[in-house]
Design a protein around this motif. Structure first.
Motif, mmCIF file in Angstrom:
data_model
loop_
_atom_site.group_PDB
_atom_site.id
_atom_site.type_symbol
_atom_site.label_atom_id
_atom_site.label_comp_id
_atom_site.label_asym_id
_atom_site.label_seq_id
_atom_site.Cartn_x
_atom_site.Cartn_y
_atom_site.Cartn_z
ATOM 1 N N ALA A 83 0.842 -1.193 0.000
ATOM 2 C CA ALA A 83 0.000 0.000 0.000
ATOM 3 C C ALA A 83 0.872 1.236 0.000
ATOM 4 N N LEU A 84 0.308 2.345 -0.402
ATOM 5 C CA LEU A 84 1.057 3.587 -0.506
ATOM 6 C C LEU A 84 1.700 3.927 0.824
ATOM 7 N N THR A 85 3.029 3.966 0.841
ATOM 8 C CA THR A 85 3.755 4.220 2.076
ATOM 9 C C THR A 85 4.255 5.644 2.067
ATOM 10 N N VAL A 111 3.019 15.487 -1.686
ATOM 11 C CA VAL A 111 1.711 16.121 -1.899
ATOM 12 C C VAL A 111 1.434 16.246 -3.392
ATOM 13 N N ARG A 112 2.427 16.659 -4.125
ATOM 14 C CA ARG A 112 2.292 16.776 -5.582
ATOM 15 C C ARG A 112 1.993 15.408 -6.212
ATOM 16 N N ALA A 113 2.767 14.395 -5.832
ATOM 17 C CA ALA A 113 2.579 13.060 -6.405
ATOM 18 C C ALA A 113 1.192 12.505 -6.083
ATOM 19 N N PRO A 119 5.530 4.778 -9.666
ATOM 20 C CA PRO A 119 5.035 3.561 -10.304
ATOM 21 C C PRO A 119 3.932 2.876 -9.502
ATOM 22 N N GLN A 120 4.057 2.866 -8.183
ATOM 23 C CA GLN A 120 3.011 2.261 -7.350
ATOM 24 C C GLN A 120 1.691 3.004 -7.520
ATOM 25 N N GLN A 121 1.751 4.327 -7.506
ATOM 26 C CA GLN A 121 0.542 5.124 -7.663
ATOM 27 C C GLN A 121 -0.046 4.973 -9.062
ATOM 28 N N GLN A 122 0.806 4.871 -10.059
ATOM 29 C CA GLN A 122 0.325 4.606 -11.415
ATOM 30 C C GLN A 122 -0.404 3.264 -11.469
ATOM 31 N N ASP A 166 9.799 2.198 -6.825
ATOM 32 C CA ASP A 166 8.350 2.028 -6.900
ATOM 33 C C ASP A 166 7.615 3.125 -6.149
ATOM 34 N N LEU A 167 8.280 3.722 -5.188
ATOM 35 C CA LEU A 167 7.657 4.742 -4.349
ATOM 36 C C LEU A 167 8.042 6.160 -4.747
ATOM 37 N N THR A 168 8.956 6.284 -5.690
ATOM 38 C CA THR A 168 9.489 7.594 -6.045
ATOM 39 C C THR A 168 8.943 8.061 -7.382
#
Length: 243
Positions: free
Chosen positions: A15-17, A61-63, A119-122, A210-212
């Motif tokens: 999950a989004l960390t 916040v932007r991402a 990439p995770q958010q995508q 993956d988180l960046t």
């Protein structure tokens, strides 16, 4: 049950960390990569000292807006209930306003912002894009409730510790926005709280890439999240970077 399977998949993928750990992200502050010291001051600005944690928060916040705004668009297009479509409206309007503040703050503080989410958010957007009907409604409510629940304490920590007045103002607005979005997700009646709370308290380790969010290309126009004035479908449009 597909909700359980999807949330289980989300757990495996991570999950989004939204932490304040070191984030390898270029900035225009003379520092190419952050270190492992979030409290380290990386710039002295007119609005107060800027730490690595402050900078990472602005980038995050932007991402967040870069994937939650299109998720809201999808909810407006695909939601099968008024509550889900209302949630979509809140995502679109909330992140358009928050993103405007974020871009202004980043310009004032000299922070480079991404034009694409991580990439995770995508992957979250891809899941929602592939969903339809009630499955879309359920996945939207649960994925967004997990991610907003995770960022909530991060905002509180930044708000409590930052010495930078601009970052503090952004945290105030982010806090209000996230609370609103948590509330509208819960009002859909689709949140599986047992699984969501498990997700919020479990932090699977994912590779940093993956988180960046990827940095923008040189000369790339800034993506602006723009809700329509006439109530039609909103869009994310690239416009030249201002100032």
């Amino acid at each position: 049950m597909r909700i359980a399977r999807n949330m289980g998949t989300l757990f495996v993928a991570g999950a989004l960390t939204m932490t304040l750990a070191a984030l390898a992200y270029p900035a225009v502050l003379g520092l190419q990569n952050t270190s492992s010291s979030p409290s380290r001051v990386i710039a002295t600005t007119a609005s107060g000292p800027l730490t690595e944690a402050d900078r990472d928060f602005v980038v995050k916040v932007r991402a967040a807006g870069l994937w939650e705004f299109p998720s809201g668009q999808l909810a407006l297009q695909k939601g099968t209930t008024p509550a889900v479509r209302t949630a979509g409206q809140h995502l679109v309007k909330g992140h358009a306003a928050l993103d405007a503040t974020c871009r202004k703050v980043a310009t004032q503080l000299g922070i480079t912002l991404p034009n694409k989410p991580s990439p995770q958010q995508q992957g979250f957007v891809a899941t929602l894009s592939g969903d339809s009907g009630k499955q879309f409604d359920s996945d939207l409510a649960n994925i967004l409730r997990v991610t907003h629940g995770q960022i909530f304490p991060v905002i509180a920590k930044i708000r409590a510790t930052t010495e930078n007045t601009l970052v503090r103002q952004l945290a105030d607005q982010a806090n209000d926005t996230v609370l609103d979005h948590i509330t509208v997700m819960e009002k859909t009646g689709l949140v599986n709280f047992d699984q969501v709370l498990f997700q919020e308290t479990s932090n699977p380790k994912l590779p940093a890439h993956d988180l960046t969010p990827p940095p923008p290309q040189p000369g790339e126009p800034t993506v602006v999240l723009t809700p329509p004035a006439d109530g039609s479908s909103p869009s994310a449009t690239p416009t030249p970077t201002v100032g």
